[in-house]
Design a protein around this motif. Structure first.
Motif, PDB file in Angstrom:
ATOM      1  N   MET A 307       6.673  -1.148   1.898  1.00  0.00           N
ATOM      2  CA  MET A 307       7.367  -0.201   0.991  1.00  0.00           C
ATOM      3  C   MET A 307       6.749  -0.266  -0.402  1.00  0.00           C
ATOM      4  SD  MET A 307      11.372  -0.619   2.048  1.00  0.00           S
ATOM      5  CE  MET A 307      11.952   0.239   0.624  1.00  0.00           C
ATOM      6  N   LEU A 308       6.499  -1.481  -0.872  1.00  0.00           N
ATOM      7  CA  LEU A 308       5.920  -1.628  -2.220  1.00  0.00           C
ATOM      8  C   LEU A 308       4.522  -1.017  -2.302  1.00  0.00           C
ATOM      9  CD1 LEU A 308       7.172  -5.231  -3.092  1.00  0.00           C
ATOM     10  CD2 LEU A 308       7.894  -3.105  -4.177  1.00  0.00           C
ATOM     11  N   HIS A 309       3.813  -1.001  -1.162  1.00  0.00           N
ATOM     12  CA  HIS A 309       2.472  -0.388  -1.127  1.00  0.00           C
ATOM     13  C   HIS A 309       2.522   1.110  -0.815  1.00  0.00           C
ATOM     14  CE1 HIS A 309       1.102  -4.625  -0.953  1.00  0.00           C
ATOM     15  NE2 HIS A 309       0.083  -4.123  -1.626  1.00  0.00           N
ATOM     16  N   LYS A 310       3.715   1.686  -0.918  1.00  0.00           N
ATOM     17  CA  LYS A 310       3.925   3.134  -0.731  1.00  0.00           C
ATOM     18  C   LYS A 310       3.559   3.603   0.676  1.00  0.00           C
ATOM     19  CE  LYS A 310       3.129   4.113  -5.604  1.00  0.00           C
ATOM     20  NZ  LYS A 310       2.496   4.829  -6.612  1.00  0.00           N
ATOM     21  N   GLU A 311       3.703   2.730   1.671  1.00  0.00           N
ATOM     22  CA  GLU A 311       3.316   3.126   3.025  1.00  0.00           C
ATOM     23  C   GLU A 311       4.496   3.653   3.828  1.00  0.00           C
ATOM     24  OE1 GLU A 311      -0.062  -0.384   3.253  1.00  0.00           O
ATOM     25  OE2 GLU A 311       1.566  -0.383   4.701  1.00  0.00           O
ATOM     26  N   THR A 312       5.717   3.308   3.393  1.00  0.00           N
ATOM     27  CA  THR A 312       6.842   3.681   4.247  1.00  0.00           C
ATOM     28  C   THR A 312       8.094   3.999   3.418  1.00  0.00           C
ATOM     29  OG1 THR A 312       8.111   2.965   6.160  1.00  0.00           O
ATOM     30  CG2 THR A 312       7.480   1.255   4.615  1.00  0.00           C
ATOM     31  N   TYR A 313       9.185   4.296   4.093  1.00  0.00           N
ATOM     32  CA  TYR A 313      10.435   4.834   3.541  1.00  0.00           C
ATOM     33  C   TYR A 313      10.109   6.069   2.709  1.00  0.00           C
ATOM     34  CZ  TYR A 313      15.020   5.334   1.424  1.00  0.00           C
ATOM     35  OH  TYR A 313      16.218   5.856   0.985  1.00  0.00           O
ATOM     36  N   ASP A 314      10.437   6.117   1.406  1.00  0.00           N
ATOM     37  CA  ASP A 314      10.167   7.368   0.688  1.00  0.00           C
ATOM     38  C   ASP A 314       8.806   7.349  -0.027  1.00  0.00           C
ATOM     39  OD1 ASP A 314      10.599   5.728  -1.474  1.00  0.00           O
ATOM     40  OD2 ASP A 314      12.142   6.966  -2.411  1.00  0.00           O
ATOM     41  N   LYS A 315       8.024   6.301   0.236  1.00  0.00           N
ATOM     42  CA  LYS A 315       6.650   6.156  -0.286  1.00  0.00           C
ATOM     43  C   LYS A 315       6.587   6.205  -1.827  1.00  0.00           C
ATOM     44  CE  LYS A 315       4.616   7.579   3.973  1.00  0.00           C
ATOM     45  NZ  LYS A 315       4.045   8.555   4.818  1.00  0.00           N
ATOM     46  N   SER A 316       7.677   5.794  -2.475  1.00  0.00           N
ATOM     47  CA  SER A 316       7.678   5.767  -3.944  1.00  0.00           C
ATOM     48  C   SER A 316       7.142   4.445  -4.467  1.00  0.00           C
ATOM     49  CB  SER A 316       9.111   5.952  -4.460  1.00  0.00           C
ATOM     50  OG  SER A 316       9.909   4.855  -4.035  1.00  0.00           O
ATOM     51  N   GLY A 317       7.054   3.432  -3.572  1.00  0.00           N
ATOM     52  CA  GLY A 317       6.625   2.099  -4.013  1.00  0.00           C
ATOM     53  C   GLY A 317       7.781   1.273  -4.561  1.00  0.00           C
ATOM     54  N   LEU A 318       9.012   1.784  -4.409  1.00  0.00           N
ATOM     55  CA  LEU A 318      10.176   1.078  -4.959  1.00  0.00           C
ATOM     56  C   LEU A 318      11.056   0.499  -3.859  1.00  0.00           C
ATOM     57  CD1 LEU A 318      11.348   3.657  -7.653  1.00  0.00           C
ATOM     58  CD2 LEU A 318      10.212   1.479  -8.093  1.00  0.00           C
ATOM     59  N   ILE A 319      11.652  -0.645  -4.158  1.00  0.00           N
ATOM     60  CA  ILE A 319      12.738  -1.152  -3.308  1.00  0.00           C
ATOM     61  C   ILE A 319      14.012  -0.866  -4.104  1.00  0.00           C
ATOM     62  CG2 ILE A 319      13.767  -3.173  -2.216  1.00  0.00           C
ATOM     63  CD1 ILE A 319      10.959  -4.369  -2.008  1.00  0.00           C
ATOM     64  N   TYR A 320      14.792   0.077  -3.616  1.00  0.00           N
ATOM     65  CA  TYR A 320      15.952   0.534  -4.388  1.00  0.00           C
ATOM     66  C   TYR A 320      17.050  -0.530  -4.456  1.00  0.00           C
ATOM     67  CZ  TYR A 320      13.698   5.018  -4.450  1.00  0.00           C
ATOM     68  OH  TYR A 320      12.793   6.010  -4.662  1.00  0.00           O
ATOM     69  N   GLY A 321      17.780  -0.507  -5.568  1.00  0.00           N
ATOM     70  CA  GLY A 321      18.875  -1.463  -5.761  1.00  0.00           C
ATOM     71  C   GLY A 321      18.385  -2.791  -6.309  1.00  0.00           C
ATOM     72  N   ILE A 322      17.086  -2.910  -6.529  1.00  0.00           N
ATOM     73  CA  ILE A 322      16.514  -4.145  -7.075  1.00  0.00           C
ATOM     74  C   ILE A 322      15.917  -3.810  -8.448  1.00  0.00           C
ATOM     75  CG2 ILE A 322      14.782  -5.982  -6.751  1.00  0.00           C
ATOM     76  CD1 ILE A 322      16.890  -6.066  -4.548  1.00  0.00           C
ATOM     77  N   GLY A 323      16.172  -4.692  -9.416  1.00  0.00           N
ATOM     78  CA  GLY A 323      15.598  -4.518 -10.752  1.00  0.00           C
ATOM     79  C   GLY A 323      16.586  -3.905 -11.725  1.00  0.00           C
ATOM     80  N   HIS A 324      16.417  -4.227 -12.988  1.00  0.00           N
ATOM     81  CA  HIS A 324      17.275  -3.654 -14.018  1.00  0.00           C
ATOM     82  C   HIS A 324      16.583  -3.738 -15.368  1.00  0.00           C
ATOM     83  CE1 HIS A 324      20.759  -2.793 -16.533  1.00  0.00           C
ATOM     84  NE2 HIS A 324      21.225  -2.175 -15.450  1.00  0.00           N
TER      85      HIS A 324
END
Ligand SMILES: CC(=O)SCCNC(=O)CCNC(=O)[C@H](O)C(C)(C)COP(=O)(O)OP(=O)(O)OC[C@H]1O[C@@H](n2cnc3c(N)ncnc32)[C@H](O)[C@@H]1OP(=O)(O)O
Ligand SMILES: O=C([O-])CC(=O)C(=O)O
Length: 447
Positions: A307-324
């Protein structure tokens, strides 16, 4: 030239025109995203409303990560939530009173305030007709449309005196749940073909319970109190969060309440802000399918890294719900929601999913930390567990961000009133450095 292709040609040209290398920000000392080098926010205002603490400062001025703390008008969130939980009562109206006025209500004031909100929950028949008539699939956009329409229905829309701002604020807080419930039921009817019911708000019923009643009728007392708690937790987050800042920026021009709140709704909808709760629950469903062994750290890590490498899910490179942007070691709201999600999961027989979600949180934090190679600790945010809780309450995901707006309208209006009433108020107008080299104009027939 074919007109049909012009949009692509213009878009291609603008690729070059948008280029501003990252180093340019450093070169001119420009604070990218209004953030200092250490990731802390640039101070742009003073407030008496919410206080968001994610780090302390060491004597040498460096940032010292700490567990997150959140205060509403000087009261720690946990101190406001605990009595509500202990006494098994509803608390959102009390918190709204506190955030708007700066003072906790006594019993008589609270009863009067609850009554005033209840009196204002019903919508003008023209708003109902327009929700039915124009429909739409995004409830945030419908909410925004209805808010703009309230300008036309308001006999005194442009008056920014304190009394008028307070009246408008109370009306907005009261009407948001009704708009969201009606908009969803009409959406469900037009898109999913289910029968259409419009229930008028009930007398002597608070915001959370009335919302569930208007939305679906079948709910338990625990469902209503859980929703009430989520509304309390999401009501306010200081002046710097993107949507509240948007409301403050627009308010500083002395525009009308409805224009300013519509701008805030637009901001909250974004997937990096309130819209992350929908992205998050979809990410969870995606991972439930994609990961075959829900207890395998290796398999989860591999997938999260893809996911972080933009290969899967919405390909944004983000893991949602993590970080602030502010919190480092923990977001106190996420801590509370994780506990609540665990209790509900036990009751609803979804503990296996809860354990999987917890593992995604743990591994997600580790993967993002390693990926971005930063020393600043990172944690799960409010949106990580909220969607899972809504799902356990039987709420559809289309309304997850609108529920956030139903809560945050309290913070937005409190900040708007403050923005328009502090001594020395001034239009917010920062500066942009222009880095475009100057060009000589070429006449049309010579290009
Ligand atoms: C209610 C709320 O609004 S809570 C936030 C909800 N949003 C999300 O959950 C979306 C996922 N998270 C994010 O995108 C970010 O963590 C934000 C938007 C919340 C905060 O962003 P910032 O303040 O810029 O975070 P921070 O300074 O800690 O990190 C900066 C870097 O780490 C990256 N990063 C931060 N979080 C993540 C993440 N979850 N996944 C991947 N990369 C991330 C950023 O993209 C940024 O990279 P860059 O410097 O190459 O541009
Ligand atoms: O503070 C922020 O940037 C985002 C956030 O958590 C909120 O608005 O609740």
């Amino acid at each position: 030239m074919k007109k049909e292709y012009l949009v692509y040609k213009l878009s291609d040209e603008v690729k070059e025109a948008c280029k501003i290398p990252r180093e340019t920000f450093v070169k001119y000392g420009v604070k990218r995203g209004l953030r200092n080098e250490d990731g802390s926010g640039v101070l742009v205002g003073l407030t008496n409303i919410g206080n968001v603490i994610g780090y302390d400062r060491a004597e040498d001025g460096t940032l010292k990560p700490c567990p997150g703390r959140l205060y509403y008008r000087g009261y720690e969130l946990d101190d406001l939530v605990s009595p509500v939980l202990k006494e098994k009562r509803f608390g959102f109206e009390e918190i709204a009173y506190l955030l708007l006025s700066g003072k906790l209500p006594d019993k008589e004031e609270l009863v009067a305030f609850q009554g005033l909100l209840n009196d204002n929950m019903a919508l003008d028949h023209r708003t109902i007709v327009h929700i039915i008539d124009i429909e739409g699939s995004n409830i945030m956009n419908i909410l925004s449309r209805c808010v703009l329409e309230m300008y036309t229905l308001d006999p005194n829309p442009d008056d920014i005196s304190r009394d008028n701002l307070m009246r408008q604020s109370i009306e907005l807080i009261a009407k948001f749940p009704t708009i969201v419930a009606y908009a969803y039921n009409i959406y469900r009817h037009s898109v999913q073909g289910s029968s259409l019911h419009i229930s008028h708000p009930k007398e002597n019923m608070g915001i959370a319970e009335n919302f569930l009643y208007m939305l679906k009728h079948d709910y338990t007392d625990l469902d209503a109190r859980t929703l009430d708690l989520l509304l309390i937790i999401q009501a306010e987050h200081g002046g710097g969060n993107n949507s509240t800042f948007t409301v403050r920026v627009t308010s500083s021009t002395r525009t009308d309440t409805y224009s300013s709140i519509a701008a805030g709704i637009g901001s909250l909808k974004g997937p990096l802000h309130g819209g992350a709760n929908i992205k998050c629950i979809n990410m969870f469903h995606h991972l439930k399918e994609a990961v075959s062994n829900w207890t395998s750290v290796d398999e989860i890590d591999t997938y999260l890294n893809r996911m972080l490498h933009k290969e899967t899910y919405d390909k944004s490179g983000l893991i949602y719900g993590i970080g602030h942007a502010v919190y480092t070691m923990s977001d106190p709201r996420a801590v509370e929601l994780k506990r609540l999600a665990g209790e509900l999961a036990k009751e609803k027989g979804r503990l296996k999913e809860y354990e999987f979600l917890k593992l995604i949180e743990e591994e997600g934090v580790k993967c993002v930390t390693a990926f971005r190679k930063s020393d600043k600790p990172i944690c799960a945010n409010l949106d990580f567990y909220s969607g899972f809780i809504y799902e356990m309450l039987g709420l559809p995901q289309e309304i997850y961000t609108p529920i956030f707006a139903m809560a945050r309208i309290v913070g937005w209006t409190a900040h708007r009133i403050e923005e328009l009433n502090f001594e020395g108020r001034r239009i917010i107008r920062p500066a942009y450095k222009n880095v475009q080299i100057q060009k000589t104009y070429v006449p049309l027939d010579k290009r």
